[in-house]
Design a protein around this motif. Structure first.
Motif, short mmCIF file in Angstrom:
data_model
loop_
_atom_site.label_atom_id
_atom_site.label_comp_id
_atom_site.label_asym_id
_atom_site.label_seq_id
_atom_site.Cartn_x
_atom_site.Cartn_y
_atom_site.Cartn_z
N SER A 42 66.86 -11.30 136.74
CA SER A 42 67.16 -12.50 137.50
C SER A 42 68.32 -13.27 136.86
O SER A 42 68.53 -13.18 135.64
N PRO A 43 69.09 -14.02 137.64
CA PRO A 43 70.13 -14.87 137.06
C PRO A 43 69.57 -15.84 136.01
O PRO A 43 70.24 -16.14 135.02
N ALA A 44 68.34 -16.28 136.22
CA ALA A 44 67.72 -17.20 135.26
C ALA A 44 67.57 -16.55 133.89
O ALA A 44 67.70 -17.22 132.85
N LEU A 45 67.29 -15.24 133.86
CA LEU A 45 67.14 -14.56 132.59
C LEU A 45 68.48 -14.44 131.87
O LEU A 45 68.55 -14.51 130.64
N VAL A 46 69.55 -14.25 132.63
CA VAL A 46 70.89 -14.24 132.03
C VAL A 46 71.17 -15.57 131.35
O VAL A 46 71.63 -15.62 130.20
N VAL A 47 70.87 -16.65 132.05
CA VAL A 47 71.09 -17.99 131.49
C VAL A 47 70.17 -18.21 130.28
O VAL A 47 70.58 -18.81 129.27
N HIS A 48 68.96 -17.71 130.36
CA HIS A 48 68.01 -17.85 129.24
C HIS A 48 68.58 -17.22 127.97
O HIS A 48 68.48 -17.80 126.88
N HIS A 49 69.16 -16.04 128.10
CA HIS A 49 69.65 -15.32 126.92
C HIS A 49 71.01 -15.82 126.44
O HIS A 49 71.27 -15.87 125.23
N PHE A 50 71.89 -16.19 127.37
CA PHE A 50 73.28 -16.45 126.99
C PHE A 50 73.76 -17.87 127.30
O PHE A 50 74.87 -18.24 126.89
N GLY A 51 72.98 -18.63 128.03
CA GLY A 51 73.33 -20.01 128.31
C GLY A 51 74.26 -20.20 129.48
O GLY A 51 74.07 -21.08 130.31
N SER A 52 75.28 -19.35 129.57
CA SER A 52 76.30 -19.47 130.61
C SER A 52 77.12 -18.18 130.65
O SER A 52 76.96 -17.31 129.79
N LYS A 53 78.02 -18.10 131.63
CA LYS A 53 78.90 -16.93 131.68
C LYS A 53 79.82 -16.90 130.47
O LYS A 53 80.14 -15.82 129.95
N GLY A 55 79.04 -17.95 127.47
CA GLY A 55 78.23 -17.43 126.37
C GLY A 55 78.08 -15.92 126.46
O GLY A 55 78.08 -15.22 125.43
N LEU A 56 77.98 -15.41 127.67
CA LEU A 56 77.89 -13.97 127.88
C LEU A 56 79.21 -13.30 127.49
O LEU A 56 79.21 -12.23 126.87
N ARG A 57 80.33 -13.93 127.84
CA ARG A 57 81.62 -13.38 127.44
C ARG A 57 81.75 -13.32 125.93
O ARG A 57 82.25 -12.33 125.37
N GLN A 58 81.31 -14.37 125.25
CA GLN A 58 81.37 -14.39 123.79
C GLN A 58 80.52 -13.27 123.19
O GLN A 58 80.93 -12.63 122.21
N ALA A 59 79.37 -13.01 123.79
CA ALA A 59 78.52 -11.91 123.32
C ALA A 59 79.22 -10.57 123.51
O ALA A 59 79.10 -9.67 122.67
N CYS A 60 79.96 -10.43 124.61
CA CYS A 60 80.71 -9.21 124.85
C CYS A 60 81.82 -9.04 123.80
O CYS A 60 82.05 -7.93 123.30
N ASP A 61 82.49 -10.14 123.47
CA ASP A 61 83.52 -10.08 122.43
C ASP A 61 82.93 -9.60 121.11
O ASP A 61 83.51 -8.75 120.41
N GLU A 62 81.77 -10.16 120.74
CA GLU A 62 81.13 -9.77 119.49
C GLU A 62 80.74 -8.30 119.52
O GLU A 62 80.84 -7.59 118.50
#
Length: 203
Positions: A42-53, A55-62
């Motif tokens: 769910s989109p809510a789970l994405v936000v739960h793990h990464f906070g925002s898009k 935050g998700l981009r930063q995780a991809c960079d790492e």
């Protein structure tokens, strides 16, 4: 309630889906909803793990930086597996740099800094030749590594495959390493010429 193991698995699945989606659509063109659908969450789970898009981009960079490190000391089949698994990473990196956002600039800087340290460690260990300009060497080395991805259509047309795919990436890397290891020119004429130009430009 999800277990810690399944929670971490979901996080990795979301990140991997984002790598693919960002690599195709770019960060601006990809939505959290589309990434969630790709990951089967769910989109809510994405936000739960990464906070925002972002935050998700930063995780991809790492993840990209970690993937670059993972192949440093591997040999044979292990390295082949890393290269084969790295196609989404290469596509993400190419799209991120082509999009040219501030985040891409920061990522490029981090790659150069990490490469400069890696080459310096190689000098100390004796498997990299010394240089008079370690920063320029790192910048040029990284640029050479990324060029096939940024010129993907043209490079792929002449090498017969997508430079993000393992087989074409390996072919290009082998050719580059052949030049870096054995050299290209048979004498130092051009090196001496540009050394003098560089010295003159710094006066």
């Amino acid at each position: 309630m999800c277990s810690a193991k399944s929670d971490l698995t979901a996080r990795a699945r979301i990140r991997d889906a984002a790598l693919v989606r960002f690599g195709v659509d770019g960060v601006a063109g990809a939505s959290v909803r589309a990434i969630a659908a790709d990951a089967g969450v769910s989109p809510a789970l994405v936000v739960h793990h990464f906070g925002s898009k972002e935050g998700l981009r930063q995780a991809c960079d790492e993840h990209v930086l970690a993937a670059m490190d993972s192949g440093d000391d591997l040999r044979g089949e292990a390295l082949a597996e890393v290269l084969a698994a790295a196609t989404p990473v290469r596509r993400y990196l190419a799209r991120a740099l082509l999009d040219g956002a501030d985040a891409a600039t920061a990522l490029f800087d981090r790659i150069v800094e990490r490469t400069e340290r890696w080459l310096a460690e190689g000098e100390t260990a004796g498997w990299v030749r010394p240089t008079a300009d370690s920063r320029a060497r790192a910048v040029v080395y990284v640029s050479w590594q990324l060029a096939p991805l940024l010129l993907g259509e043209q490079v792929g047309r002449l090498l017969g495959g997508d430079p993000a795919e393992a087989s074409t990436a390996t072919r290009g890397a082998r050719a580059g390493l052949e030049m870096l290891t054995g050299g290209l020119f048979t004498d130092d004429h051009w090196l001496r010429t540009f050394t003098e130009l560089d010295r003159g430009g710094r006066r």
